[in-house]
Motif scaffolding. Structure first.
Motif, short mmCIF file in Angstrom:
data_model
loop_
_atom_site.label_atom_id
_atom_site.label_comp_id
_atom_site.label_asym_id
_atom_site.label_seq_id
_atom_site.Cartn_x
_atom_site.Cartn_y
_atom_site.Cartn_z
N UNK A 266 0.86 -1.18 0.00
CA UNK A 266 0.00 0.00 0.00
C UNK A 266 0.89 1.23 0.00
N UNK A 267 0.37 2.34 -0.50
CA UNK A 267 1.17 3.56 -0.53
C UNK A 267 1.04 4.39 0.74
N UNK A 268 0.11 4.03 1.62
CA UNK A 268 -0.09 4.79 2.86
C UNK A 268 -0.64 3.84 3.93
N UNK A 269 0.25 3.32 4.77
CA UNK A 269 -0.17 2.33 5.78
C UNK A 269 -1.15 2.95 6.78
N UNK A 270 -0.96 4.21 7.12
CA UNK A 270 -1.87 4.87 8.05
C UNK A 270 -3.28 4.95 7.51
N UNK A 271 -3.39 5.31 6.24
CA UNK A 271 -4.72 5.38 5.62
C UNK A 271 -5.34 3.99 5.50
N UNK A 272 -4.52 2.99 5.20
CA UNK A 272 -5.05 1.62 5.10
C UNK A 272 -5.60 1.16 6.45
#
Length: 170
Positions: free
Chosen positions: A94-100
């Motif tokens: 994923x390009x953004x673990x926080x958003x995931x």
């Protein structure tokens, strides 16, 4: 196709296979199926396992994993597989673990193992009970140094890979 993560860039990266010894996996995944080690791999001393990846002609990858001496990391997994091992997890980048994490927890999914301590590799796992018995790893790879050394297969198995403990694989 964007179904679950609302526009978050997600792509499949590899399948991980674990066994008591990586050496027992090489005759199948390297010799029979033609996987090539392109360098890299090593030890996760905190969790207690050694890993390396093989790549295939179409760009697919298989990660091979084994426990380090004295580790209990794979104990319950090996109990389920009668000591033989098998497919351990599927990895998606994923390009953004926080958003995931925010999107998945917002939808009620149980996550575990969130680790953001290493900028080179941040990860979280979707519990197998949420994914029909499959452990799913979501990871956000970080920057690597251009001249970073990538150890050879023999070095990884000798315990001289990234963060290697110096103890050869069984």
């Amino acid at each position: 196709m964007d179904l679950e993560l609302d526009g978050l860039d997600v792509h499949f990266d590899h399948t991980a296979v674990a066994a008591p010894r990586i050496r027992d996996l090489l005759p199948i995944y390297r010799d029979l199926l033609g996987g090539r080690h392109l360098g890299g791999g090593g030890d996760n001393l905190r969790a207690g396992y050694r890993t390396l990846q093989l790549t295939y002609g179409n760009g697919g990858k298989v990660e091979l994993m084994e426990p380090l001496a004295g580790s209990t990391f794979f104990d319950s997994f090996f109990e389920l597989t009668r000591g033989r091992g098998g497919v351990h997890h599927l990895n998606f980048h994923v390009n953004d673990i926080g958003a995931a994490v925010a999107r998945l927890t917002g939808r009620g999914y149980r996550l575990h193992g969130l680790n953001r301590s290493d900028p080179r590799w941040q990860e979280v796992f979707l519990h197998p009970k949420e994914a029909h018995g499959v452990l799913i790893q979501l990871a956000q790879p970080g920057p690597r140094q251009p001249a970073e050394e990538r150890p050879a297969l023999e070095d990884v198995l000798a315990g001289r890979g990234r963060n290697g403990n110096g103890i050869p694989s069984p």
